[in-house]
Motif scaffolding. Structure first.
Motif, PDB file in Angstrom:
ATOM      1  N   GLN A 115      -1.105   1.753 -14.686  1.00 20.94           N
ATOM      2  CA  GLN A 115      -0.476   2.811 -13.866  1.00 20.94           C
ATOM      3  C   GLN A 115      -0.287   2.369 -12.427  1.00 20.94           C
ATOM      4  N   ALA A 116      -1.193   1.499 -11.970  1.00 27.22           N
ATOM      5  CA  ALA A 116      -1.139   1.043 -10.576  1.00 27.22           C
ATOM      6  C   ALA A 116      -0.133  -0.096 -10.405  1.00 27.22           C
ATOM      7  N   GLY A 117       0.455  -0.567 -11.513  1.00 22.49           N
ATOM      8  CA  GLY A 117       1.460  -1.627 -11.444  1.00 22.49           C
ATOM      9  C   GLY A 117       0.880  -3.012 -11.212  1.00 22.49           C
ATOM     10  N   LYS A 249      -6.962   4.841   7.737  1.00 22.27           N
ATOM     11  CA  LYS A 249      -6.441   3.952   6.701  1.00 22.27           C
ATOM     12  C   LYS A 249      -5.342   4.659   5.914  1.00 22.27           C
ATOM     13  N   ALA A 250      -5.529   5.959   5.664  1.00 23.92           N
ATOM     14  CA  ALA A 250      -4.507   6.739   4.956  1.00 23.92           C
ATOM     15  C   ALA A 250      -3.209   6.765   5.763  1.00 23.92           C
ATOM     16  N   GLU A 251      -3.340   6.926   7.063  1.00 21.66           N
ATOM     17  CA  GLU A 251      -2.136   6.946   7.917  1.00 21.66           C
ATOM     18  C   GLU A 251      -1.443   5.585   7.909  1.00 21.66           C
ATOM     19  N   HIS A 252      -2.235   4.532   7.906  1.00 17.74           N
ATOM     20  CA  HIS A 252      -1.684   3.177   7.850  1.00 17.74           C
ATOM     21  C   HIS A 252      -0.920   2.960   6.531  1.00 17.74           C
ATOM     22  N   LEU A 253      -1.518   3.404   5.436  1.00 15.80           N
ATOM     23  CA  LEU A 253      -0.847   3.269   4.133  1.00 15.80           C
ATOM     24  C   LEU A 253       0.466   4.043   4.116  1.00 15.80           C
ATOM     25  N   ARG A 254       0.472   5.200   4.745  1.00 10.75           N
ATOM     26  CA  ARG A 254       1.706   5.996   4.784  1.00 10.75           C
ATOM     27  C   ARG A 254       2.808   5.248   5.536  1.00 10.75           C
ATOM     28  N   GLU A 255       2.432   4.561   6.594  1.00 12.11           N
ATOM     29  CA  GLU A 255       3.403   3.739   7.335  1.00 12.11           C
ATOM     30  C   GLU A 255       3.987   2.650   6.435  1.00 12.11           C
ATOM     31  N   LEU A 256       3.108   2.044   5.626  1.00 13.10           N
ATOM     32  CA  LEU A 256       3.553   0.943   4.764  1.00 13.10           C
ATOM     33  C   LEU A 256       4.580   1.397   3.728  1.00 13.10           C
ATOM     34  N   LEU A 267       0.838  -1.905  -2.411  1.00 10.70           N
ATOM     35  CA  LEU A 267       0.082  -1.570  -1.199  1.00 10.70           C
ATOM     36  C   LEU A 267      -1.140  -2.473  -1.048  1.00 10.70           C
ATOM     37  N   ALA A 268      -1.796  -2.756  -2.169  1.00  9.15           N
ATOM     38  CA  ALA A 268      -2.993  -3.612  -2.129  1.00  9.15           C
ATOM     39  C   ALA A 268      -2.642  -5.005  -1.631  1.00  9.15           C
ATOM     40  N   ILE A 269      -1.529  -5.553  -2.138  1.00  6.00           N
ATOM     41  CA  ILE A 269      -1.119  -6.898  -1.720  1.00  6.00           C
ATOM     42  C   ILE A 269      -0.746  -6.902  -0.242  1.00  6.00           C
ATOM     43  N   THR A 270       0.046  -5.899   0.169  1.00  2.00           N
ATOM     44  CA  THR A 270       0.508  -5.833   1.559  1.00  2.00           C
ATOM     45  C   THR A 270      -0.670  -5.669   2.518  1.00  2.00           C
ATOM     46  N   MET A 271      -1.594  -4.830   2.146  1.00  4.98           N
ATOM     47  CA  MET A 271      -2.695  -4.504   3.057  1.00  4.98           C
ATOM     48  C   MET A 271      -3.767  -5.588   3.066  1.00  4.98           C
ATOM     49  N   TYR A 272      -4.074  -6.155   1.917  1.00  2.21           N
ATOM     50  CA  TYR A 272      -5.270  -7.016   1.830  1.00  2.21           C
ATOM     51  C   TYR A 272      -4.972  -8.501   1.643  1.00  2.21           C
ATOM     52  N   GLN A 273      -3.735  -8.847   1.303  1.00  2.00           N
ATOM     53  CA  GLN A 273      -3.332 -10.248   1.160  1.00  2.00           C
ATOM     54  C   GLN A 273      -4.330 -11.081   0.363  1.00  2.00           C
ATOM     55  N   LYS A 274      -5.054 -11.987   1.035  1.00  2.00           N
ATOM     56  CA  LYS A 274      -5.954 -12.901   0.316  1.00  2.00           C
ATOM     57  C   LYS A 274      -7.046 -12.155  -0.468  1.00  2.00           C
ATOM     58  N   ARG A 275      -7.564 -11.098   0.141  1.00  2.00           N
ATOM     59  CA  ARG A 275      -8.649 -10.361  -0.519  1.00  2.00           C
ATOM     60  C   ARG A 275      -8.183  -9.671  -1.808  1.00  2.00           C
ATOM     61  N   LEU A 282     -12.423  -4.289  -6.009  1.00  2.58           N
ATOM     62  CA  LEU A 282     -12.763  -3.557  -4.776  1.00  2.58           C
ATOM     63  C   LEU A 282     -11.514  -3.071  -4.057  1.00  2.58           C
ATOM     64  N   VAL A 283     -10.565  -3.990  -3.931  1.00  2.00           N
ATOM     65  CA  VAL A 283      -9.333  -3.685  -3.209  1.00  2.00           C
ATOM     66  C   VAL A 283      -8.550  -2.582  -3.925  1.00  2.00           C
ATOM     67  N   MET A 284      -8.463  -2.660  -5.246  1.00  2.88           N
ATOM     68  CA  MET A 284      -7.735  -1.621  -5.986  1.00  2.88           C
ATOM     69  C   MET A 284      -8.433  -0.267  -5.859  1.00  2.88           C
ATOM     70  N   SER A 285      -9.771  -0.272  -5.905  1.00  8.18           N
ATOM     71  CA  SER A 285     -10.512   0.983  -5.716  1.00  8.18           C
ATOM     72  C   SER A 285     -10.203   1.594  -4.362  1.00  8.18           C
ATOM     73  N   GLU A 286     -10.169   0.734  -3.372  1.00  5.42           N
ATOM     74  CA  GLU A 286      -9.943   1.190  -1.998  1.00  5.42           C
ATOM     75  C   GLU A 286      -8.553   1.847  -1.880  1.00  5.42           C
ATOM     76  N   ILE A 287      -7.545   1.185  -2.432  1.00 14.53           N
ATOM     77  CA  ILE A 287      -6.179   1.719  -2.344  1.00 14.53           C
ATOM     78  C   ILE A 287      -6.028   2.992  -3.177  1.00 14.53           C
ATOM     79  N   ILE A 288      -6.478   2.949  -4.433  1.00 13.70           N
ATOM     80  CA  ILE A 288      -6.300   4.115  -5.316  1.00 13.70           C
ATOM     81  C   ILE A 288      -7.082   5.300  -4.756  1.00 13.70           C
TER      82      ILE A 288
END
Ligand SMILES: [Zn+2]
Length: 319
Positions: A115-117, A249-256, A267-275, A282-288
């Protein structure tokens, strides 16, 4: 009541694995049990020696939650000593790595990442989970578990349920002290890890985490003993900072999302890149988790396309 902190240093961002010996009346209670490493074992042995205690003086072990860096020494201790292990009811099938639950949990993440693509990267993570189901069987907690009743004090501690970081997380309060597991860490914000409940339904862990932070913020305590990092003496201000961090962080994601609708994976790739690659779950949990929060605050709306959710920004109408 006397608290004897055991802080075992680590190179990781967590800085230390913390667990606590508590002397109270005739009891010697271990709260949490570190990682299953020699360092943690030595930390426990040294703390006992320093205070002229022995392992055989232990009368109980209590877990703040089921994560491996909090339960690591349990089997090793209980091989040498018959000591009761107190756990939250939600911990049981996770600690015992109950096969049907583990299988359900893998299927849960499979659907979540679809679902998260997440595509191929999600499938790789599912393969990893499948493999670790076999290889981690040795991490299963053996022996009897004693279920905690959160409505009653335990060794004079009042228990506070603090789900979010983990579904089974509790904090223990006595007078002005709180032993808090991973709800609040001084030097980093703790993750609200996405998890299914016992029936495979998704828990809204970010909202749970926020509620738990707000509950603890109200508590009249002076000293918070966390699962990692240094002891906290300004919990109210620190919680305020963490709550603000979630909003920012929510406001930042909205900008993205402004340029085009985005999946959680985008969003995970854009925000966290290498991580994104090194800490995928962890990163997917954070975004979702933040997307859940944003939906509840009317900051985003999603549409489904071929089983994948895309998110668009929503802004307050100009009045
Ligand atoms: Zn944890």
């Amino acid at each position: 009541m006397k608290i004897i902190p055991i802080h075992v240093k680590t190179e990781r961002a967590l800085r230390s694995f913390n667990f606590y010996l508590v002397q109270h009346s005739n009891e010697l209670i271990l709260i949490d049990a570190g990682y299953d490493t020699e360092d943690c074992w030595n930390g426990l042995v040294e703390a006992l020696q320093t205070h002229h205690l022995q392992l055989s003086d232990l009368t109980a072990i209590v877990l703040t939650h089921h994560h491996p860096d909090h339960v690591g020494l349990v089997n090793r201790i209980r091989k040498q000593l018959d000591v009761p292990l107190y756990v939250h009811p939600e911990s049981v099938h996770r600690l015992t790595r109950e096969p049907a639950f583990m299988e359900m949990r893998i299927n849960f993440y499979k659907a979540l990442y679809q679902q998260a693509g997440c595509g191929a990267f999600g499938e790789k993570q599912i393969d990893r989970l499948q493999r670790s189901k076999e290889t981690n069987i040795g991490n299963r907690i053996e022996g009897e578990l004693t279920l905690i009743d959160v409505t009653k004090p335990l060794f004079d501690f009042d228990l506070v349920e603090t789900p979010g970081h983990a579904p089974d997380q509790i904090a223990l309060q006595y007078d002005d002290i709180l032993i808090s597991g991973d709800l609040l860490i001084h030097h980093i914000s703790s993750n609200a890890l996405i998890e299914p409940d016992t029936h495979g339904n998704r828990l809204f862990t970010m909202q749970q985490h926020i509620n738990s932070l707000q509950t603890v913020q109200q508590l009249d305590v002076q000293t918070v003993y966390p699962g990692h990092g240094s002891v906290i003496t300004n919990h109210q201000a620190l919680i305020q900072e963490r709550l603000l961090g979630i909003q920012q962080k929510a406001e930042h994601l909205r900008e993205l999302m402004l340029q085009k609708p985005m999946t959680a994976n985008d969003l995970a790739i854009t925000m966290y890149q290498k991580r994104y690659e090194t800490q995928f779950p962890l990163v997917m949990s954070e975004i979702i988790g933040h997307l859940d929060y944003m939906e509840s605050k009317n900051m985003t709306m999603k549409t489904e396309k071929d089983g994948v959710f895309e998110f668009e920004p929503v802004f307050d109408r100009v009045k």
